[in-house]
Design a protein around this motif. Structure first.
Motif, PDB file in Angstrom:
ATOM      1  N   VAL A  67       0.859  -1.188   0.000  1.00 21.72           N
ATOM      2  CA  VAL A  67       0.000   0.000   0.000  1.00 21.72           C
ATOM      3  C   VAL A  67       0.899   1.243   0.000  1.00 21.72           C
ATOM      4  N   THR A  68       0.735   2.067  -1.016  1.00 22.65           N
ATOM      5  CA  THR A  68       1.564   3.284  -1.080  1.00 22.65           C
ATOM      6  C   THR A  68       0.713   4.549  -1.060  1.00 22.65           C
ATOM      7  N   GLU A  69      -0.574   4.421  -1.323  1.00 19.01           N
ATOM      8  CA  GLU A  69      -1.438   5.595  -1.381  1.00 19.01           C
ATOM      9  C   GLU A  69      -2.159   5.784  -0.044  1.00 19.01           C
ATOM     10  N   VAL A  70      -2.359   7.022   0.304  1.00 15.87           N
ATOM     11  CA  VAL A  70      -3.154   7.302   1.501  1.00 15.87           C
ATOM     12  C   VAL A  70      -4.588   7.645   1.078  1.00 15.87           C
ATOM     13  N   ASP A  71      -5.520   7.516   2.005  1.00 17.70           N
ATOM     14  CA  ASP A  71      -6.922   7.783   1.699  1.00 17.70           C
ATOM     15  C   ASP A  71      -7.151   9.291   1.536  1.00 17.70           C
ATOM     16  N   GLN A  72      -7.599   9.698   0.357  1.00 20.42           N
ATOM     17  CA  GLN A  72      -7.879  11.119   0.133  1.00 20.42           C
ATOM     18  C   GLN A  72      -9.295  11.294  -0.414  1.00 20.42           C
ATOM     19  N   ARG A  73     -10.185  10.415   0.035  1.00 22.03           N
ATOM     20  CA  ARG A  73     -11.520  10.384  -0.542  1.00 22.03           C
ATOM     21  C   ARG A  73     -12.221  11.748  -0.484  1.00 22.03           C
ATOM     22  N   ASP A  74     -12.178  12.372   0.694  1.00 23.63           N
ATOM     23  CA  ASP A  74     -12.905  13.642   0.841  1.00 23.63           C
ATOM     24  C   ASP A  74     -12.375  14.691  -0.134  1.00 23.63           C
ATOM     25  N   ARG A  75     -11.049  14.683  -0.285  1.00 19.04           N
ATOM     26  CA  ARG A  75     -10.407  15.643  -1.152  1.00 19.04           C
ATOM     27  C   ARG A  75     -10.844  15.443  -2.612  1.00 19.04           C
ATOM     28  N   PHE A  76     -10.843  14.182  -3.031  1.00 15.40           N
ATOM     29  CA  PHE A  76     -11.205  13.900  -4.422  1.00 15.40           C
ATOM     30  C   PHE A  76     -12.702  14.104  -4.647  1.00 15.40           C
ATOM     31  N   GLN A  77     -13.477  13.755  -3.633  1.00 17.24           N
ATOM     32  CA  GLN A  77     -14.925  13.888  -3.824  1.00 17.24           C
ATOM     33  C   GLN A  77     -15.378  15.355  -3.800  1.00 17.24           C
ATOM     34  N   ALA A  78     -14.518  16.218  -3.294  1.00 18.48           N
ATOM     35  CA  ALA A  78     -14.850  17.641  -3.316  1.00 18.48           C
ATOM     36  C   ALA A  78     -14.998  18.140  -4.762  1.00 18.48           C
ATOM     37  N   LEU A  79     -14.400  17.394  -5.708  1.00 17.83           N
ATOM     38  CA  LEU A  79     -14.462  17.771  -7.124  1.00 17.83           C
ATOM     39  C   LEU A  79     -15.676  17.204  -7.839  1.00 17.83           C
ATOM     40  N   ALA A  80     -16.374  16.285  -7.189  1.00 15.42           N
ATOM     41  CA  ALA A  80     -17.441  15.540  -7.873  1.00 15.42           C
ATOM     42  C   ALA A  80     -18.708  16.377  -7.990  1.00 15.42           C
ATOM     43  N   PRO A  81     -19.456  16.174  -9.088  1.00 14.08           N
ATOM     44  CA  PRO A  81     -20.706  16.921  -9.263  1.00 14.08           C
ATOM     45  C   PRO A  81     -21.713  16.632  -8.146  1.00 14.08           C
ATOM     46  N   GLN A  82     -21.783  15.378  -7.686  1.00 12.58           N
ATOM     47  CA  GLN A  82     -22.798  15.023  -6.689  1.00 12.58           C
ATOM     48  C   GLN A  82     -22.304  13.841  -5.853  1.00 12.58           C
ATOM     49  N   VAL A  83     -22.184  14.057  -4.543  1.00  8.41           N
ATOM     50  CA  VAL A  83     -21.782  12.959  -3.652  1.00  8.41           C
ATOM     51  C   VAL A  83     -22.681  12.965  -2.414  1.00  8.41           C
ATOM     52  N   GLU A  84     -22.740  11.805  -1.764  1.00  5.78           N
ATOM     53  CA  GLU A  84     -23.486  11.730  -0.505  1.00  5.78           C
ATOM     54  C   GLU A  84     -22.899  10.608   0.315  1.00  5.78           C
ATOM     55  N   ALA A  85     -22.578  10.879   1.555  1.00  3.00           N
ATOM     56  CA  ALA A  85     -22.040   9.872   2.476  1.00  3.00           C
ATOM     57  C   ALA A  85     -20.870   9.116   1.861  1.00  3.00           C
ATOM     58  N   GLY A  86     -19.987   9.851   1.157  1.00  4.15           N
ATOM     59  CA  GLY A  86     -18.804   9.211   0.586  1.00  4.15           C
ATOM     60  C   GLY A  86     -19.058   8.468  -0.710  1.00  4.15           C
ATOM     61  N   LEU A  87     -20.259   8.574  -1.239  1.00  3.51           N
ATOM     62  CA  LEU A  87     -20.585   7.859  -2.477  1.00  3.51           C
ATOM     63  C   LEU A  87     -20.818   8.860  -3.613  1.00  3.51           C
ATOM     64  N   TYR A  88     -20.419   8.465  -4.816  1.00  5.21           N
ATOM     65  CA  TYR A  88     -20.719   9.278  -5.994  1.00  5.21           C
ATOM     66  C   TYR A  88     -22.150   8.997  -6.418  1.00  5.21           C
ATOM     67  N   LEU A  89     -22.928  10.033  -6.646  1.00  3.54           N
ATOM     68  CA  LEU A  89     -24.326   9.834  -7.022  1.00  3.54           C
ATOM     69  C   LEU A  89     -24.525   9.934  -8.533  1.00  3.54           C
ATOM     70  N   VAL A  90     -25.312   8.998  -9.062  1.00  3.89           N
ATOM     71  CA  VAL A  90     -25.727   9.033 -10.469  1.00  3.89           C
ATOM     72  C   VAL A  90     -27.230   8.756 -10.500  1.00  3.89           C
ATOM     73  N   PRO A  91     -27.894   9.011 -11.638  1.00  7.48           N
ATOM     74  CA  PRO A  91     -29.325   8.700 -11.711  1.00  7.48           C
ATOM     75  C   PRO A  91     -29.568   7.206 -11.426  1.00  7.48           C
ATOM     76  N   LYS A  92     -30.746   6.903 -10.956  1.00  7.39           N
ATOM     77  CA  LYS A  92     -31.091   5.530 -10.586  1.00  7.39           C
ATOM     78  C   LYS A  92     -30.839   4.567 -11.753  1.00  7.39           C
ATOM     79  N   VAL A  93     -30.097   3.471 -11.469  1.00  9.28           N
ATOM     80  CA  VAL A  93     -29.735   2.517 -12.514  1.00  9.28           C
ATOM     81  C   VAL A  93     -30.645   1.281 -12.449  1.00  9.28           C
ATOM     82  N   ILE A  94     -30.967   0.823 -11.241  1.00  7.24           N
ATOM     83  CA  ILE A  94     -31.805  -0.369 -11.089  1.00  7.24           C
ATOM     84  C   ILE A  94     -33.178   0.064 -10.591  1.00  7.24           C
ATOM     85  N   GLU A  95     -34.188  -0.358 -11.335  1.00  5.95           N
ATOM     86  CA  GLU A  95     -35.559   0.033 -10.952  1.00  5.95           C
ATOM     87  C   GLU A  95     -36.006  -0.748  -9.725  1.00  5.95           C
TER      88      GLU A  95
END
Lengths: 95, 484
Positions: A67-95
């Motif tokens: 393991v060489t990388e450290v966790d930077q999830r919050d930092r990277f997700q700050a760039l995302a169009p839509q996130v919630e609770a650490g997850l990337y949000l997209v339109p509903k895929v499964i009905e």
């Protein structure tokens, strides 16, 4: 080889690229011209030529599975169009 | 002060003749004055620049300086710069503040260089005129009705107009050398793998390579001393010792064997360009070089092959722009498919879409062997041509571009004509060789570039060959009248 409107629509679908209906004829022209340029490759016999994937014919380097990388999830997700609770949000895929 | 080379500025900083803060302020003022007309910067990082300059001044005072400490520089907007908008010339990344730093720009920062801003470029480096940028075309400082070349057009125009003493560029099919030729500068594309691609937004991964854009070969050597080197974070980076690129600059070139590929002087070359190149070759003969005609028989295949390899790799690399994790997302997507297609359709410009389409087509089921595999085979033939040539000559010379800078809009509607303007530069990328473009004269007031191609990892020799010419000529010191 030239392409037609059906090819353009199919390739745009494969590329997940929305193309304006009105622009399709221009893509037909442009891609046909580019492919005509590319066709010049067929003038050469390459039956016994080994394909070249890397300019220096280098092999892929390996490293220890550590393991060489450290966790930077919050930092990277700050760039995302839509996130919630650490997850990337997209339109509903499964009905 | 703004027309001095880096070697001269470095000496002026050390002697205390000027401070880095003063020098940086001078260039920032020039940018404010001229950038509205030339459009060579997408972002100007004034606050960071002044802070970095103050730090550089402290290093200079403490005797902890490198040759680049305190030297202002422009970085092509293809390099991720932490906390700074990094667009790659695309609407897709208009909102992208890079969360990490590219190896290349990190090395410049560590050396104490001062980033002035991020320079304009063709969108995702796809273009030869800088007209495909989402942020608008860049103007050629020698004639503002003409293109600066591309894709590193902003970097090159900035240096040519003396809005930066040096810049970084990237070269996938000629994107450093062709604009350097069209704007009268020295540009070097190093051997593939010599400079880390980490944090450099990928276009065609088997071809992309970063390099310097400068007034002189000596300055290019100073930049290469910082940029070159192995990086474990780039899987194609080459583990090989980095020489001091300034060490061989002053070597004599007596007896240097120059190969002139007959294919580079055939049909397509403008007569007036040919005459400039011939007089440059004569200058080399006067310096003791020996000239020999050679043949690179597969030259004409380089462009067709490139337009399979580069779009194929581009369509793969650009699949990461999906509107989910970063970059542009369309409004109100109705489902996932709509989100992908509309985000990409809105985020990418016409040339990028064209190349994604070509790449997707040649990689689609049933076509792989006919296109990509065939192209990789021809790529080997092109490399073999060079390999054979370098058994009998030390360097290869010819024109960098088939014409001088063309008018804005002149080729914008005709992709194939635009592609053919890279006819002399593309083969070098296919083979992965290093090559430089150096100013060799003018036609009707517009600069002409001489291309010098070297064998693998012979950047030192290229810079030596360029430097010796620049000791005997002053083409590289010419500044457009308005920017003197």
């Amino acid at each position: 080889m030239s392409v037609d409107q059906t090819d353009i629509t199919k390739v745009a679908l494969l590329a997940r690229l929305e193309i304006d209906e009105a622009d399709v004829p221009q893509y037909v022209d442009n891609l046909s011209n580019i492919l005509a340029l590319v066709e010049q490759m067929n003038e050469v016999d390459t039956d016994r030529v080994v394909p070249m994937a890397h300019p220096l014919d280098a092999a892929q380097r390996l490293r220890p599975d550590e393991v060489t990388e450290v966790d930077q999830r919050d930092r990277f997700q700050a760039l995302a169009p839509q996130v919630e609770a650490g997850l990337y949000l997209v339109p509903k895929v499964i009905e | 002060m703004h027309t001095k080379t880096i070697a001269q500025l470095s000496a002026a900083l050390r002697s205390g003749e000027i401070s880095s803060v003063e020098l940086t302020t001078l260039f920032l003022a020039r940018i404010k004055q001229h950038n509205p007309a030339l459009n060579c910067y997408i972002s100007i990082t004034e606050a960071q620049a002044l802070e970095a300059a103050a730090t550089a001044d402290r290093r200079l005072k403490e005797g902890d300086a490198t040759p680049l400490t305190g030297i202002p520089i422009a970085h092509k907007d293809i390099f991720c710069t932490e906390g700074v908008k990094t667009t790659c010339g695309s609407k897709m990344l208009d909102n992208f503040i890079a969360p990490y730093e590219s190896t290349c720009t990190a090395k410049f920062a560590a050396a104490g260089a001062v980033m002035l801003g991020k320079s304009n470029m063709d969108e995702f480096a796809m273009g030869s005129s800088n007209e495909t940028s989402y942020y608008g075309a860049v103007k050629n400082p020698w004639d503002q009705g003409r293109v600066p070349g591309g894709s590193s057009g902003g970097s090159v125009a900035a240096v040519a107009a003396r809005l930066a003493p040096a810049a970084t560029g990237t070269d996938t099919g000629g994107s450093i050398r062709q604009p350097a030729a069209l704007c009268g500068l020295t540009g070097l594309k190093p051997t593939y793998g010599r400079v880390s691609r980490y944090g450099m937004i990928a276009f065609a991964s088997s071809l992309d390579q970063a390099g310097p854009v400068t007034y002189s070969a000596e300055d290019a050597a100073l930049l290469m001393n910082v940029m070159a080197g192995f990086d474990e974070r780039d899987s194609t980076s080459v583990e090989r010792e980095v020489p001091d690129y300034t060490a061989e600059l002053t070597n004599s070139i007596e007896g240097l064997k120059i190969g002139l590929p007959k294919e580079y002087f055939d049909g397509g070359l403008d007569d007036s360009i040919a005459r400039v190149i011939e007089s440059a070759i004569q200058a080399y003969e006067a310096l003791g070089a020996v000239v020999k005609e050679i043949s690179l028989p597969n030259t004409a295949l380089a462009v067709p092959t490139y337009y399979v390899v580069a779009p194929a790799e581009c369509s793969t690399n650009l699949s990461r722009f999906d509107g989910v994790r970063f970059g542009h997302r369309c409004d109100d997507p109705k489902d996932l498919f709509d989100l992908y297609t509309r985000s990409r359709g809105e985020g990418f410009g016409a040339e990028v879409k064209r190349r994604i389409m070509i790449g997707t087509y040649v990689l689609s089921a049933g076509y792989y062997d006919a296109y990509y595999l065939k192209a990789q085979k021809i790529r080997r033939l092109i490399s073999e041509d060079f390999r054979a040539a370098f058994e009998t000559v030390d360097v290869i010379m010819g024109p960098t571009a088939p014409s001088t800078a063309f008018k804005l809009g002149e080729k914008a509607d005709d992709p194939v004509t635009m592609y053919l303007s890279d006819i002399y530069t593309i083969a070098v990328n296919m083979a992965g060789l290093p090559a430089a473009s150096i100013p060799a004269g003018f036609v009707d007031g517009l600069p002409v570039g001489l291309q010098v191609i070297g064998n693998y990892f012979e950047e030192s020799r290229l810079l030596n060959v360029a430097h010796q010419y620049q000791q005997a000529t002053d083409w590289h010191l010419q500044v457009p009248a308005e920017f003197q």
